[in-house]
Design a protein around this motif. Structure first.
Motif, PDB file in Angstrom:
ATOM      1  N   TRP A 326     -10.178 -14.083 -14.878  1.00 24.71           N
ATOM      2  CA  TRP A 326      -9.005 -12.972 -14.440  1.00 24.71           C
ATOM      3  C   TRP A 326      -8.378 -12.011 -15.196  1.00 24.71           C
ATOM      4  N   GLU A 327      -7.910 -10.835 -14.578  1.00 27.95           N
ATOM      5  CA  GLU A 327      -7.409 -10.086 -15.309  1.00 27.95           C
ATOM      6  C   GLU A 327      -6.181 -10.320 -15.777  1.00 27.95           C
ATOM      7  N   PRO A 328      -5.876 -10.164 -16.689  1.00 28.55           N
ATOM      8  CA  PRO A 328      -4.184 -10.518 -17.276  1.00 28.55           C
ATOM      9  C   PRO A 328      -3.345  -9.976 -16.292  1.00 28.55           C
ATOM     10  N   GLY A 329      -1.949 -10.439 -16.332  1.00 25.28           N
ATOM     11  CA  GLY A 329      -0.941  -9.838 -15.482  1.00 25.28           C
ATOM     12  C   GLY A 329      -0.810 -10.719 -14.069  1.00 25.28           C
ATOM     13  N   SER A 330      -0.090  -9.630 -13.339  1.00 22.10           N
ATOM     14  CA  SER A 330       0.186 -10.516 -12.093  1.00 22.10           C
ATOM     15  C   SER A 330      -0.218  -9.484 -11.081  1.00 22.10           C
ATOM     16  N   ALA A 331      -0.579 -10.054  -9.816  1.00 23.21           N
ATOM     17  CA  ALA A 331      -0.543  -9.029  -8.592  1.00 23.21           C
ATOM     18  C   ALA A 331       0.274  -9.627  -7.572  1.00 23.21           C
ATOM     19  N   ILE A 332       0.740  -8.728  -6.653  1.00 23.94           N
ATOM     20  CA  ILE A 332       1.605  -9.231  -5.452  1.00 23.94           C
ATOM     21  C   ILE A 332       1.375  -8.338  -4.323  1.00 23.94           C
ATOM     22  N   THR A 333       1.229  -9.043  -3.141  1.00 22.66           N
ATOM     23  CA  THR A 333       1.198  -8.527  -2.032  1.00 22.66           C
ATOM     24  C   THR A 333       2.493  -8.412  -1.027  1.00 22.66           C
ATOM     25  N   VAL A 334       2.825  -7.340  -0.384  1.00 24.58           N
ATOM     26  CA  VAL A 334       4.024  -7.320   0.518  1.00 24.58           C
ATOM     27  C   VAL A 334       3.459  -7.073   1.876  1.00 24.58           C
ATOM     28  N   VAL A 335       3.573  -7.932   2.761  1.00 21.35           N
ATOM     29  CA  VAL A 335       3.001  -7.829   3.965  1.00 21.35           C
ATOM     30  C   VAL A 335       4.034  -6.996   4.961  1.00 21.35           C
ATOM     31  N   ILE A 336       3.459  -6.088   5.521  1.00 17.49           N
ATOM     32  CA  ILE A 336       4.376  -5.103   6.683  1.00 17.49           C
ATOM     33  C   ILE A 336       4.010  -5.768   7.922  1.00 17.49           C
ATOM     34  N   ALA A 337       4.957  -6.121   8.796  1.00 18.63           N
ATOM     35  CA  ALA A 337       4.538  -6.695   9.854  1.00 18.63           C
ATOM     36  C   ALA A 337       5.191  -5.905  11.074  1.00 18.63           C
ATOM     37  N   ALA A 338       4.630  -6.065  12.453  1.00 18.88           N
ATOM     38  CA  ALA A 338       5.053  -5.106  13.501  1.00 18.88           C
ATOM     39  C   ALA A 338       6.461  -5.468  14.035  1.00 18.88           C
ATOM     40  N   ASP A 339       7.059  -4.791  14.614  1.00 18.57           N
ATOM     41  CA  ASP A 339       8.249  -4.914  15.488  1.00 18.57           C
ATOM     42  C   ASP A 339       8.049  -6.190  16.475  1.00 18.57           C
ATOM     43  N   ASN A 340       9.223  -7.131  16.309  1.00 18.29           N
ATOM     44  CA  ASN A 340       9.289  -8.250  16.932  1.00 18.29           C
ATOM     45  C   ASN A 340       8.189  -9.344  16.492  1.00 18.29           C
ATOM     46  N   TYR A 341       7.597  -9.155  15.385  1.00 18.44           N
ATOM     47  CA  TYR A 341       6.918 -10.426  14.835  1.00 18.44           C
ATOM     48  C   TYR A 341       7.784 -11.445  14.276  1.00 18.44           C
ATOM     49  N   PRO A 342       7.609 -12.753  14.579  1.00 21.74           N
ATOM     50  CA  PRO A 342       6.699 -13.295  15.005  1.00 21.74           C
ATOM     51  C   PRO A 342       6.520 -13.775  16.422  1.00 21.74           C
ATOM     52  N   ASP A 343       7.475 -13.407  17.180  1.00 24.64           N
ATOM     53  CA  ASP A 343       7.301 -13.696  18.698  1.00 24.64           C
ATOM     54  C   ASP A 343       6.087 -13.000  19.206  1.00 24.64           C
ATOM     55  N   GLN A 344       6.392 -11.658  19.959  1.00 26.23           N
ATOM     56  CA  GLN A 344       5.423 -11.056  20.851  1.00 26.23           C
ATOM     57  C   GLN A 344       5.478  -9.898  20.027  1.00 26.23           C
ATOM     58  N   PRO A 345       4.606  -9.589  19.058  1.00 34.13           N
ATOM     59  CA  PRO A 345       4.509  -8.209  18.323  1.00 34.13           C
ATOM     60  C   PRO A 345       4.214  -6.986  18.999  1.00 34.13           C
ATOM     61  N   LYS A 390      -1.129  -4.526  -8.750  1.00 35.30           N
ATOM     62  CA  LYS A 390      -1.093  -5.485 -10.065  1.00 35.30           C
ATOM     63  C   LYS A 390      -0.313  -4.840 -10.991  1.00 35.30           C
ATOM     64  N   GLY A 391      -0.024  -5.477 -12.117  1.00 31.96           N
ATOM     65  CA  GLY A 391       0.695  -4.728 -13.200  1.00 31.96           C
ATOM     66  C   GLY A 391       0.471  -5.907 -14.434  1.00 31.96           C
ATOM     67  N   ASP A 392       0.820  -5.353 -15.683  1.00 32.02           N
ATOM     68  CA  ASP A 392       0.837  -6.211 -16.751  1.00 32.02           C
ATOM     69  C   ASP A 392       2.053  -7.348 -16.672  1.00 32.02           C
ATOM     70  N   SER A 393       2.792  -7.298 -15.784  1.00 29.31           N
ATOM     71  CA  SER A 393       3.686  -8.403 -15.548  1.00 29.31           C
ATOM     72  C   SER A 393       4.353  -8.352 -14.186  1.00 29.31           C
ATOM     73  N   LEU A 394       4.854  -9.334 -13.632  1.00 27.49           N
ATOM     74  CA  LEU A 394       5.203  -9.435 -12.191  1.00 27.49           C
ATOM     75  C   LEU A 394       6.136  -8.590 -11.891  1.00 27.49           C
ATOM     76  N   LYS A 395       6.945  -8.172 -12.791  1.00 28.87           N
ATOM     77  CA  LYS A 395       7.915  -7.101 -12.506  1.00 28.87           C
ATOM     78  C   LYS A 395       7.360  -5.725 -12.417  1.00 28.87           C
ATOM     79  N   ASN A 396       6.262  -5.411 -13.205  1.00 27.07           N
ATOM     80  CA  ASN A 396       5.636  -3.998 -12.756  1.00 27.07           C
ATOM     81  C   ASN A 396       4.614  -3.969 -11.840  1.00 27.07           C
ATOM     82  N   ALA A 397       4.466  -5.149 -11.354  1.00 29.45           N
ATOM     83  CA  ALA A 397       3.431  -5.386 -10.054  1.00 29.45           C
ATOM     84  C   ALA A 397       4.504  -5.181  -8.854  1.00 29.45           C
ATOM     85  N   GLN A 398       5.516  -5.629  -9.039  1.00 28.39           N
ATOM     86  CA  GLN A 398       6.597  -5.499  -7.813  1.00 28.39           C
ATOM     87  C   GLN A 398       6.971  -4.191  -7.739  1.00 28.39           C
TER      88      GLN A 398
END
Ligand code: AMP
Ligand code: GLY
Length: 428
Positions: A326-345, A390-398
């Motif tokens: 693994w690369e050192p540090g942290s990786a982070i994913t932010v999901v962008i969802a559609a309008d009206n998700y999770p019902d009928q997007p 990703k970043g060397d820390s979670l904060k930087n990845a964020q």
């Protein structure tokens, strides 16, 4: 070699992106894929449905695919791996019987009880009156789960007895989830912090991947309805080396050994959803027999090893000498969802600035519910993009991930602004 990936989510885009980088691989197909995989130069979308197992087999034979990797749970629960093996095609994933660890909560719970794997106390019901009686005896909060697959929507964490009774009625009487809800598991409410712990199994040996934490609720501060997952980071800082060892010895090893002893060898990704309490006691909330989505995105974004080589070895039952780097540090994913998700997007909105991928070594936009039409990308599902950095820390990845999120535009887009905060607040 040629690889085929089955699925169309962010998980499959990340799998294809990673596998395409293997020096062993000259071509990656994704069936059916999404707008993001369609845009990739060396990845080709194939218009075959994930449940059309016969067509998938024909395609794999025709193209002489060297390894097929199954992304989602539904084809696994229908026995796609069994059919590929019968047709002498190499495939990575569990057979139908092993996939029951995910496709039946009752199977998973009785398996855990039999093999002394820590989990919440539970009972299974098909009869409404008995279920009501049990809820009235146990009181609230209490958790009601449809037995079968329900796309993450079959779990109700009921804070009152009334809500628990309503949930049982909707499953057993109103057939809200069809056959999936014809049996319900009612279990003890647990508190603590959730961790996703995913390993690669070859039937004998286990190769653990980096830990991660998902964010299941739609809104900031874990409010709003449950979703498929609105963001994740990896590693999960609460999983210290000591807790890692404990998870392996209390949950993962007894699971693979138990399956083997029961005559149902497990090959594939095994995902344990765990609740860790303040004293580091572990309880297993659920098993999935595939990678998590969105957990795959931050996990694979830090993986240095050749995933294709590892999965090929696993399909050949030979991973005991492999380790993941693994690369050192942290990786982070932010999901962008559609309008009206999770019902009928809402779908068919054009997405602007979705492709910052080129020259972006430290950030990547994985697509999920998107489609490419006339060189433009449109929304085509509930969870639309998985913006990853990703970043060397979670904060930087964020910091990096939200800078990129803010550039993307489409009508009604929604995303959480606090992915990663829980770990950062604890100073982890
Ligand atoms: P599952 O699909 O079983 O993982 O459940 C979905 C979500 O419901 C989990 O990620 C938890 O947030 C929550 N959940 C499931 N089981 C329990 C439980 N026994 N106690 C508290 N929360 C739970
Ligand atoms: N993110 C949760 C799952 O993949 O089941």
């Amino acid at each position: 070699m040629k690889a085929l990936i089955i699925g169309n989510g962010g998980r499959e885009h990340a799998l294809a992106w990673k596998i395409e980088q293997s020096p062993l691989v000259k071509k990656v197909f994704v069936a059916p894929g999404n707008g993001g995989t369609d845009l990739e130069d060396r990845i080709e979308n194939i218009d075959i449905d994930i449940n059309d197992i016969n067509q998938l087999v024909l395609f794999a034979k025709k193209e002489k695919i060297d390894l097929t990797i199954i992304g989602p749970e539904i084809p696994l629960s229908k026995g796609i791996v069994d059919t590929f093996i019968e047709n002498k095609l190499k495939v990575f994933g569990p057979r139908k019987l092993a996939a029951q660890l995910e496709s039946s909560k009752d199977f998973a719970k009785s398996f855990m009880e039999r093999h002394k794997i820590p989990t919440a106390k539970y009972k299974t019901f098909t009869n409404i009156k008995d279920a009501h009686r049990y809820i009235n005896e146990e009181g609230a909060p209490i958790v009601i789960k449809a037995d079968g697959l329900a796309a993450g929507k079959g779990v109700v964490v009921a804070m009152t007895v009334h809500d628990a009774l309503v949930a049982v009625d909707s499953m057993l009487e109103d057939n809200l989830f069809g056959d999936a809800g014809a049996r319900v598991v009612i279990e003890e409410f647990l508190t603590g912090e959730e961790v996703s712990f995913i390993v690669i199994c070859d039937g004998n040996s286990i190769l653990p991947l980096a830990s991660s934490q998902d964010h299941k609720r739609l809104l900031d501060l874990d409010l709003g309805p449950n979703t498929g997952g609105m963001g994740a980071y990896s590693p999960a800082p609460i999983v210290t080396p000591e807790l890692h060892r404990k998870i392996m010895s209390e949950v993962i090893e007894p699971t693979t050994k138990g399956m083997k002893n029961d005559g149902i060898e497990f090959t594939g990704f095994l995902y344990a959803g765990l609740m860790i309490d303040k004293d580091n006691n572990i309880k297993t909330l659920e098993f999935n027999c595939r990678m998590g989505d969105p957990e795959t995105q931050p996990i694979l974004f830090r993986l240095e090893s050749d995933l294709f080589e590892i999965l090929l070895a696993a399909a050949d039952k030979d991973i005991k000498n492999y380790k993941a780097k693994w690369e050192p540090g942290s990786a982070i994913t932010v999901v962008i969802a559609a309008d009206n998700y999770p019902d009928q997007p809402k779908i068919n909105d054009e997405i602007l600035n979705h492709n910052h991928n080129h020259n972006h070594k430290d950030a990547y936009i994985f697509h999920a519910g998107t489609i490419l039409k006339n060189k433009r990308i449109y929304t085509a599902g509930g969870r639309v993009l998985g913006v990853t950095a990703k970043g060397d820390s979670l904060k930087n990845a964020q910091k990096e991930v939200y800078a990129l999120v803010k550039k993307i535009k489409f009508n009604g887009m929604q995303y959480r602004t606090d992915i990663g905060n829980k770990a950062l607040k604890k100073g982890l």
